[in-house]
Design a protein around this motif. Structure first.
Motif, PDB file in Angstrom:
ATOM      1  N   THR A   1       0.838  -1.206   0.000  1.00 25.62           N
ATOM      2  CA  THR A   1       0.000   0.000   0.000  1.00 25.62           C
ATOM      3  C   THR A   1       0.871   1.254   0.000  1.00 25.62           C
ATOM      4  N   ALA A   2       1.932   1.264   0.792  1.00 25.50           N
ATOM      5  CA  ALA A   2       2.837   2.419   0.832  1.00 25.50           C
ATOM      6  C   ALA A   2       3.495   2.636  -0.534  1.00 25.50           C
ATOM      7  N   LEU A   3       3.916   1.559  -1.186  1.00 29.54           N
ATOM      8  CA  LEU A   3       4.523   1.683  -2.515  1.00 29.54           C
ATOM      9  C   LEU A   3       3.509   2.193  -3.527  1.00 29.54           C
ATOM     10  N   GLU A   4       2.265   1.728  -3.427  1.00 33.73           N
ATOM     11  CA  GLU A   4       1.210   2.219  -4.326  1.00 33.73           C
ATOM     12  C   GLU A   4       0.944   3.706  -4.090  1.00 33.73           C
ATOM     13  N   MET A   5       0.988   4.129  -2.821  1.00 37.95           N
ATOM     14  CA  MET A   5       0.816   5.557  -2.506  1.00 37.95           C
ATOM     15  C   MET A   5       1.907   6.379  -3.176  1.00 37.95           C
ATOM     16  N   LEU A   6       3.142   5.897  -3.095  1.00 34.12           N
ATOM     17  CA  LEU A   6       4.247   6.614  -3.732  1.00 34.12           C
ATOM     18  C   LEU A   6       4.050   6.688  -5.241  1.00 34.12           C
ATOM     19  N   ARG A   7       3.710   5.569  -5.846  1.00 31.81           N
ATOM     20  CA  ARG A   7       3.497   5.547  -7.300  1.00 31.81           C
ATOM     21  C   ARG A   7       2.392   6.522  -7.696  1.00 31.81           C
ATOM     22  N   ASP A   8       1.292   6.528  -6.943  1.00 24.06           N
ATOM     23  CA  ASP A   8       0.163   7.412  -7.243  1.00 24.06           C
ATOM     24  C   ASP A   8       0.524   8.882  -7.096  1.00 24.06           C
ATOM     25  N   ARG A   9       1.559   9.189  -6.330  1.00 21.44           N
ATOM     26  CA  ARG A   9       2.003  10.572  -6.126  1.00 21.44           C
ATOM     27  C   ARG A   9       3.166  10.946  -7.038  1.00 21.44           C
TER      28      ARG A   9
ATOM     29  N   LEU B   1       0.450   3.523  11.061  1.00 17.51           N
ATOM     30  CA  LEU B   1       0.481   2.227  11.709  1.00 17.51           C
ATOM     31  C   LEU B   1       0.304   1.169  10.628  1.00 17.51           C
ATOM     32  N   VAL B   2       0.882   0.009  10.833  1.00 18.26           N
ATOM     33  CA  VAL B   2       0.738  -1.077   9.855  1.00 18.26           C
ATOM     34  C   VAL B   2      -0.742  -1.323   9.582  1.00 18.26           C
ATOM     35  N   ARG B   3      -1.549  -1.340  10.623  1.00 18.69           N
ATOM     36  CA  ARG B   3      -2.978  -1.635  10.452  1.00 18.69           C
ATOM     37  C   ARG B   3      -3.704  -0.603   9.580  1.00 18.69           C
ATOM     38  N   GLU B   4      -3.170   0.618   9.493  1.00 20.07           N
ATOM     39  CA  GLU B   4      -3.796   1.650   8.658  1.00 20.07           C
ATOM     40  C   GLU B   4      -3.520   1.435   7.173  1.00 20.07           C
ATOM     41  N   LEU B   5      -2.528   0.619   6.879  1.00 20.88           N
ATOM     42  CA  LEU B   5      -2.131   0.409   5.484  1.00 20.88           C
ATOM     43  C   LEU B   5      -2.469  -0.984   4.973  1.00 20.88           C
ATOM     44  N   LEU B   6      -3.282  -1.726   5.702  1.00 18.74           N
ATOM     45  CA  LEU B   6      -3.628  -3.081   5.264  1.00 18.74           C
ATOM     46  C   LEU B   6      -4.489  -3.061   4.007  1.00 18.74           C
ATOM     47  N   VAL B   7      -5.236  -1.981   3.830  1.00 17.56           N
ATOM     48  CA  VAL B   7      -6.093  -1.831   2.657  1.00 17.56           C
ATOM     49  C   VAL B   7      -5.775  -0.496   2.012  1.00 17.56           C
ATOM     50  N   ASN B   8      -5.614  -0.492   0.716  1.00 20.91           N
ATOM     51  CA  ASN B   8      -5.403   0.755  -0.014  1.00 20.91           C
ATOM     52  C   ASN B   8      -6.771   1.334  -0.338  1.00 20.91           C
TER      53      ASN B   8
END
Length: 188
Positions: free
Chosen positions: A38-46, A147-154
């Motif tokens: 999810t974090a990598l997808e956030m970076l790509r989307d930005r 938190l890890v739990r905040e990024l479990l779902v994109n």
């Protein structure tokens, strides 16, 4: 009495695929996999450069990679914005919970001199208040914490979430005029 869906093999197979019966260690690797993706997808989307191979990695591939050397340092990822290579960001996972000042100092020592524009810290547990203060004092750039739990779902992939786009100056002026508001009244 057996539930009605026991007679429908497709439902049983689908439900079984959603349950990870491999134990606590695999549950943690699943959570880390989802948070990192999810974090990598956030970076790509930005607009940051993220290799497709990182995004295409499957859970079994991640587990094979992660479990041979489960070191949180290996989860770190650095990249730059595709349009501006001086705009650098790094993702770091914090293994200790809760995150304390010593952890922040350790991260600071490791990334000092890397000329980052942004840091994303992902922790398993909460970040202590004094550690948050320490981040503000030490880092001269933006630090996002999750938190890890905040990024479990994109959430940006949810069908009901509209696509957000940055407005051009002309589009912003038209929007402000349409709603009869001043720029100073607008959050964003």
């Amino acid at each position: 009495m057996d539930p009605w869906f026991d007679d429908v093999p497709e439902v049983v197979d689908w439900m079984s695929s959603m349950v990870d019966r491999a134990g606590r260690r695999n549950q943690e690797s699943n959570r880390l996999f989802l948070a990192r993706r999810t974090a990598l997808e956030m970076l790509r989307d930005r607009g940051y450069s993220v290799p497709e191979s990182e995004l295409a990695r499957t859970l079994p591939e991640f587990r094979a990679w992660w479990e041979k050397d489960p070191d949180f340092e290996r989860l770190a990822f650095s990249t730059a914005r595709a349009s501006d290579h001086s705009d650098k960001v790094q993702i770091r996972f914090c293994p200790q919970e809760p995150v304390r000042i010593a952890t922040i100092q350790e991260i600071y020592d490791q990334i000092e001199g890397e000329n980052l524009s942004r840091l994303i810290l992902i922790s398993k547990g909460k970040i202590m208040p004094r550690a948050k203060e320490s981040m503000k004092e030490k880092f001269t750039f933006k630090v996002d914490t999750f938190l890890v739990r905040e990024l479990l779902v994109n959430i940006t992939k949810h069908v009901l979430k509209p696509k957000h786009e940055v407005l051009s100056a002309e589009e912003k002026a038209n929007l402000l005029k349409k709603y009869n508001v001043e720029d100073s009244q607008w959050k964003g």
